[in-house]
Structures are given as structure tokens and as C-alpha cells.
Design a protein around this motif. Sequence first.
Motif, short mmCIF file in Angstrom:
data_model
loop_
_atom_site.label_atom_id
_atom_site.label_comp_id
_atom_site.label_asym_id
_atom_site.label_seq_id
_atom_site.Cartn_x
_atom_site.Cartn_y
_atom_site.Cartn_z
N GLU A 168 0.83 -1.21 0.00
CA GLU A 168 0.00 0.00 0.00
C GLU A 168 0.87 1.26 0.00
O GLU A 168 0.60 2.22 -0.72
N ASN A 169 1.94 1.25 0.79
CA ASN A 169 2.84 2.39 0.82
C ASN A 169 3.56 2.57 -0.50
O ASN A 169 3.73 3.70 -0.96
N VAL A 170 3.95 1.48 -1.13
CA VAL A 170 4.60 1.56 -2.45
C VAL A 170 3.63 2.15 -3.46
O VAL A 170 3.99 3.03 -4.25
N LEU A 171 2.39 1.70 -3.43
CA LEU A 171 1.38 2.22 -4.37
C LEU A 171 1.12 3.71 -4.15
O LEU A 171 0.73 4.42 -5.07
N ARG A 172 1.36 4.20 -2.95
CA ARG A 172 1.18 5.62 -2.63
C ARG A 172 2.45 6.42 -2.88
O ARG A 172 2.52 7.60 -2.53
N GLY A 173 3.48 5.77 -3.46
CA GLY A 173 4.70 6.48 -3.83
C GLY A 173 5.78 6.52 -2.76
O GLY A 173 6.77 7.21 -2.92
N ARG A 174 5.59 5.80 -1.69
CA ARG A 174 6.61 5.77 -0.63
C ARG A 174 7.56 4.61 -0.92
O ARG A 174 7.19 3.46 -0.84
N ARG A 175 8.80 4.95 -1.26
CA ARG A 175 9.75 3.95 -1.74
C ARG A 175 10.37 3.09 -0.66
O ARG A 175 10.81 1.98 -0.93
N VAL A 176 10.48 3.59 0.56
CA VAL A 176 11.24 2.89 1.60
C VAL A 176 10.33 2.50 2.76
O VAL A 176 9.55 3.30 3.25
N SER A 177 10.46 1.24 3.19
CA SER A 177 9.80 0.75 4.39
C SER A 177 10.85 0.06 5.25
O SER A 177 11.90 -0.34 4.76
N VAL A 178 10.54 -0.07 6.53
CA VAL A 178 11.44 -0.74 7.47
C VAL A 178 10.67 -1.88 8.12
O VAL A 178 9.53 -1.70 8.55
N TRP A 179 11.29 -3.06 8.17
CA TRP A 179 10.69 -4.23 8.80
C TRP A 179 11.69 -4.77 9.81
O TRP A 179 12.74 -5.29 9.45
N ILE A 180 11.38 -4.61 11.10
CA ILE A 180 12.24 -5.10 12.17
C ILE A 180 11.59 -6.35 12.76
O ILE A 180 10.40 -6.36 13.05
N SER A 181 12.38 -7.40 12.94
CA SER A 181 11.87 -8.66 13.48
C SER A 181 12.87 -9.24 14.48
O SER A 181 13.90 -8.64 14.74
N THR A 182 12.56 -10.40 15.00
CA THR A 182 13.42 -10.99 16.03
C THR A 182 14.64 -11.72 15.48
O THR A 182 15.63 -11.84 16.16
N SER A 183 14.57 -12.20 14.25
CA SER A 183 15.65 -13.03 13.72
C SER A 183 15.90 -12.71 12.24
O SER A 183 14.95 -12.53 11.48
N GLN A 184 17.15 -12.69 11.88
CA GLN A 184 17.51 -12.48 10.48
C GLN A 184 17.00 -13.63 9.61
O GLN A 184 16.77 -13.47 8.42
N ASP A 185 16.77 -14.79 10.22
CA ASP A 185 16.24 -15.94 9.50
C ASP A 185 14.84 -15.66 8.93
O ASP A 185 14.42 -16.31 7.97
N LEU A 186 14.13 -14.72 9.52
CA LEU A 186 12.77 -14.40 9.06
C LEU A 186 12.76 -13.52 7.82
O LEU A 186 11.70 -13.23 7.26
N LYS A 187 13.94 -13.10 7.36
CA LYS A 187 14.01 -12.30 6.13
C LYS A 187 13.43 -13.08 4.95
O LYS A 187 12.72 -12.52 4.13
N CYS A 188 13.73 -14.37 4.87
CA CYS A 188 13.18 -15.20 3.78
C CYS A 188 11.66 -15.23 3.84
O CYS A 188 10.99 -15.20 2.81
N GLU A 189 11.11 -15.31 5.06
CA GLU A 189 9.65 -15.29 5.21
C GLU A 189 9.09 -13.95 4.75
O GLU A 189 8.04 -13.90 4.10
N ALA A 190 9.78 -12.87 5.08
CA ALA A 190 9.33 -11.54 4.65
C ALA A 190 9.33 -11.44 3.13
O ALA A 190 8.38 -10.93 2.53
N GLU A 191 10.39 -11.93 2.50
CA GLU A 191 10.46 -11.91 1.04
C GLU A 191 9.32 -12.73 0.43
O GLU A 191 8.70 -12.31 -0.56
N CYS A 192 9.03 -13.86 1.02
CA CYS A 192 7.94 -14.72 0.55
C CYS A 192 6.59 -14.00 0.68
O CYS A 192 5.77 -14.03 -0.24
N ASP A 193 6.36 -13.35 1.82
CA ASP A 193 5.11 -12.61 2.01
C ASP A 193 4.99 -11.46 1.01
O ASP A 193 3.91 -11.22 0.47
N LEU A 194 6.08 -10.76 0.74
CA LEU A 194 6.04 -9.67 -0.23
C LEU A 194 5.72 -10.20 -1.64
O LEU A 194 4.92 -9.60 -2.37
N ARG A 195 6.33 -11.31 -2.01
CA ARG A 195 6.03 -11.91 -3.32
C ARG A 195 4.57 -12.35 -3.39
O ARG A 195 3.91 -12.20 -4.42
#
Length: 123
Positions: free
Chosen positions: A21-48
Motif C-alpha cells: 500500500e505504501n509503495v502504491l502511494r509512492g513511498r519507496r522505503v519501508s522498514v521491517w524489524i523482526s526478532t531473527s535475520q532468518d525471518l528475512k526469507c519469510e518476509a520476502e515470501c510474504d512480499l512476493r
Amino acid sequence: MIAGDGTGVGKGRQIAFAIKENVLRGRRVSVWISTSQDLKCEAECDLRAVRCDAEVVNLPTLFQMPPPSTRPYVIFGTYNNLVPRTKLKLQLHQIVNYLGGEKFEGLVSLSFCQKNLFPTIFS
């Protein structure tokens, strides 16, 4: 918005939709903070899954490379990245400055913040 449901109910997908939604509104940068770097793959999967083409950039390497040109991107890191224990760790104020301080108009998502990590960061 607070999404405090249990494991596996789709909090990551909700964050991905909010980023899209933020990307569609022209906001290029978002921040996603989580407990483990291992969850980056999950974040990428959710974005896809929500068809958001934002690139995911690791917070620890953020200042070692130029920002992506015009493509939207998500800065993904952990709560430990925010604690200035060594020179290799990023401090919260560095990230705020990178984002433009008070002028920043993107999404900052604090995933799994219910694990009471904030006293560790701000003590």
C-alpha cells in the motif's frame, strides 16, 4: 495498527500488504524489524505473495552499499541491530537519519515486538 495474533495467522502477510500500500502511494522505503535475520526469507515470501516488487535490503549492510535506484525497497533487520553494542551494530539514530528523520513518510513495522525487546533497546 497492532496485529498481535498468535503464530501462523498471517501477521507477516499483513505487513507485506501494508508495505505494498505504501509503495502504491509512492513511498519507496519501508522498514521491517523482526526478532531473527532468518525471518528475512519469510518476509520476502510474504512480499512476493502480495505481488509487491520491493527489494529487501539487510539492515546490517545498509550503509555498505548505495540505496537501490528508483525501485522500492524494504530495510529488514532485527532488534539486535538497533542495540549499539559494537561498532558493527547499527544504532537507532543512524537509521532515523538515513530515513530522513521527521520527514520520513514510509512504514516502520515492528514484528514480534510483543517479546518485550524494547527494554533491552532503550535502557
